[in-house]
Scaffold this active site. Structure first.
Site, PDB file in Angstrom:
ATOM      1  N   LYS A 113       0.802  -1.224   0.000  1.00 20.43           N
ATOM      2  CA  LYS A 113       0.000   0.000   0.000  1.00 20.43           C
ATOM      3  C   LYS A 113       0.838   1.278   0.000  1.00 20.43           C
ATOM      4  O   LYS A 113       0.351   2.343  -0.377  1.00 20.43           O
ATOM      5  CB  LYS A 113      -0.963   0.015   1.201  1.00 20.43           C
ATOM      6  CG  LYS A 113      -2.147  -0.919   1.032  1.00 20.43           C
ATOM      7  CD  LYS A 113      -3.242  -0.626   2.043  1.00 20.43           C
ATOM      8  CE  LYS A 113      -4.428  -1.545   1.871  1.00 20.43           C
ATOM      9  NZ  LYS A 113      -5.427  -1.376   2.935  1.00 20.43           N
ATOM     10  N   LYS A 194      -4.966 -10.588  -6.037  1.00 21.35           N
ATOM     11  CA  LYS A 194      -6.235 -10.944  -5.378  1.00 21.35           C
ATOM     12  C   LYS A 194      -7.369  -9.988  -5.769  1.00 21.35           C
ATOM     13  O   LYS A 194      -7.124  -8.813  -6.068  1.00 21.35           O
ATOM     14  CB  LYS A 194      -6.058 -11.004  -3.860  1.00 21.35           C
ATOM     15  CG  LYS A 194      -5.870  -9.658  -3.195  1.00 21.35           C
ATOM     16  CD  LYS A 194      -6.006  -9.774  -1.676  1.00 21.35           C
ATOM     17  CE  LYS A 194      -5.927  -8.389  -1.045  1.00 21.35           C
ATOM     18  NZ  LYS A 194      -6.211  -8.324   0.361  1.00 21.35           N
ATOM     19  N   LYS A 197     -11.261  -4.521  -3.371  1.00 21.63           N
ATOM     20  CA  LYS A 197     -12.250  -3.454  -3.497  1.00 21.63           C
ATOM     21  C   LYS A 197     -11.642  -2.261  -4.215  1.00 21.63           C
ATOM     22  O   LYS A 197     -12.351  -1.444  -4.775  1.00 21.63           O
ATOM     23  CB  LYS A 197     -12.681  -2.991  -2.099  1.00 21.63           C
ATOM     24  CG  LYS A 197     -13.497  -3.992  -1.331  1.00 21.63           C
ATOM     25  CD  LYS A 197     -13.758  -3.440   0.070  1.00 21.63           C
ATOM     26  CE  LYS A 197     -14.341  -4.471   0.996  1.00 21.63           C
ATOM     27  NZ  LYS A 197     -13.964  -4.200   2.393  1.00 21.63           N
TER      28      LYS A 197
END
Ligand code: AMP
Ligand code: TRP
Length: 329
Positions: A113, A194, A197
């Protein structure tokens, strides 16, 4: 079997997708029958990356309604919003003082991130410590999560053991509970990363609130390979293997049996069957969601949930403060 304390959380960022459902929510529902379960909407985790306040408010209630729509029952489980129970932030600070920058730097989610940012928000770095606080605050035995959270659960255990060792028995040391097959649902456009969202391409995921048209389009367009043979081989055939995984997780039919049934058929035929399975599984969830989201009951359920959560959290927080010598009592 003895009832266990179960705790888990989902971030209110964007709509819940099939990965969340199969990796986490489906287990939540199964566990509530024979355990004392607490399910949280972790809004404080979601502000580790910038959120639009209006959108965040909406997403918190969306996730709460989805929790209920997939079958969580407020009579059996405690359902609440993290920021409504102040103990999470308080315990998080105590744990922050007992974790190390070295171990936090090794978290793969943080690395992913913060990649490319010269300076990342501190909250993104200490995210796993807040997660440890969520879990330890309720004397949790079991944490049902997707495989991607394994490293965070290990860190939670390390912190609990470290404090128990140094200050005397303070926390219950929790265990992660992961699904075997289907634990990690991959993106439909790119089966090597993966389903998430936050991925830019909306066709990469199927949200529980998607309409049948979108579901069909995303599955029919899903990336596969050019050899056209339906076989389960995640290493060499990640695309079709991911679709088999989804089919199997939703129907509870074994992958071997599915592969045998579709022997000799093309990808197109299998994808059409999968569209039907996904649409049929999701339709009733959507219907229930629409009803619950509009009802006044939702807020009452969440208020009652935070009261009950707080009743469990308070003595645990007091115990931790006591061990560290904080406060005046
Ligand atoms: P998040 O969306 O990160 O708040 O995740 C909520 C829950 O869903 C966690 O237990 C995750 O481990 C799980 N989860 C998220 N993405 C996936 C995925 N692609 N496959 C399986 N589980 C997932
Ligand atoms: N980090 C988890 C995720 O991204 C969400 C989460 C926050 C959580 N606190 C938790 C999961 C406590 C389980 C228990 O999926």
């Amino acid at each position: 079997m003895e009832r266990k304390r179960v705790f888990s959380g989902v971030q209110p960022t964007g709509n819940i997708h099939l990965g969340n459902y199969l990796g986490a929510l489906k287990q939540f529902v199964d566990l509530q029958e024979t355990n004392d379960c607490i399910y949280c909407i972790v809004d404080m985790h979601s502000i580790t990356v910038p959120q639009d306040p209006e959108e965040l408010k909406k997403h918190i209630l969306d996730v709460a309604a989805l929790y209920l729509a997939v079958g969580l029952d407020p009579k059996k489980s405690i359902i609440f919003v993290q920021s409504e129970v102040s103990g999470h932030a308080e315990l998080s600070w105590i744990l922050t003082c007992n974790s190390y920058t070295g171990e936090l730097s090794r978290m793969t989610q943080f690395k992913a991130k913060s990649k490319g940012q010269e300076s990342a928000p501190t909250g993104l770095f200490t995210y796993p410590v807040l997660m440890a606080a969520d879990i330890l605050l309720y004397d949790t035995d079991i944490v049902p999560v997707g495989n991607d959270q394994k490293q965070h659960i290990e860190l939670t255990r390390d912190i609990a053991l470290r404090i128990n060792h140094k200050y005397g028995d303070t926390f219950v040391v929790p265990e992660g509970r992961y699904l075997k097959e289907g634990a990690r649902i991959m993106g439909l456009d790119d089966p090597t990363s993966k389903m998430s969202k936050s991925a830019e391409n909306d066709m990469s995921r199927i949200s529980l609130l998607d309409d049948p048209g979108k579901i069909k389009k995303a599955i029919m367009k899903a990336t596969t390979d050019s050899d056209g043979v339906i076989a389960f081989d995640p290493e060499n055939k990640p695309g079709i293997s991911n679709l088999l995984n989804i089919y199997s997780a939703l129907t509870e039919e074994s992958i071997t049996s599915i592969v045998n049934r579709f022997d000799g058929e093309g990808y197109g035929t299998f994808k059409k069957a999968l569209v039907e399975v996904v649409t049929d599984s999701i339709a009733p969830i959507r219907e229930r969601f629409d009803k619950i989201r509009e009802s006044d009951e939702l807020i009452d359920i969440l208020k009652d949930g935070s009261r009950r959560a707080n009743d469990i959290a308070e003595p645990v927080l007091e115990r931790a403060k006591e061990r560290f010598g904080l406060g005046i009592r």
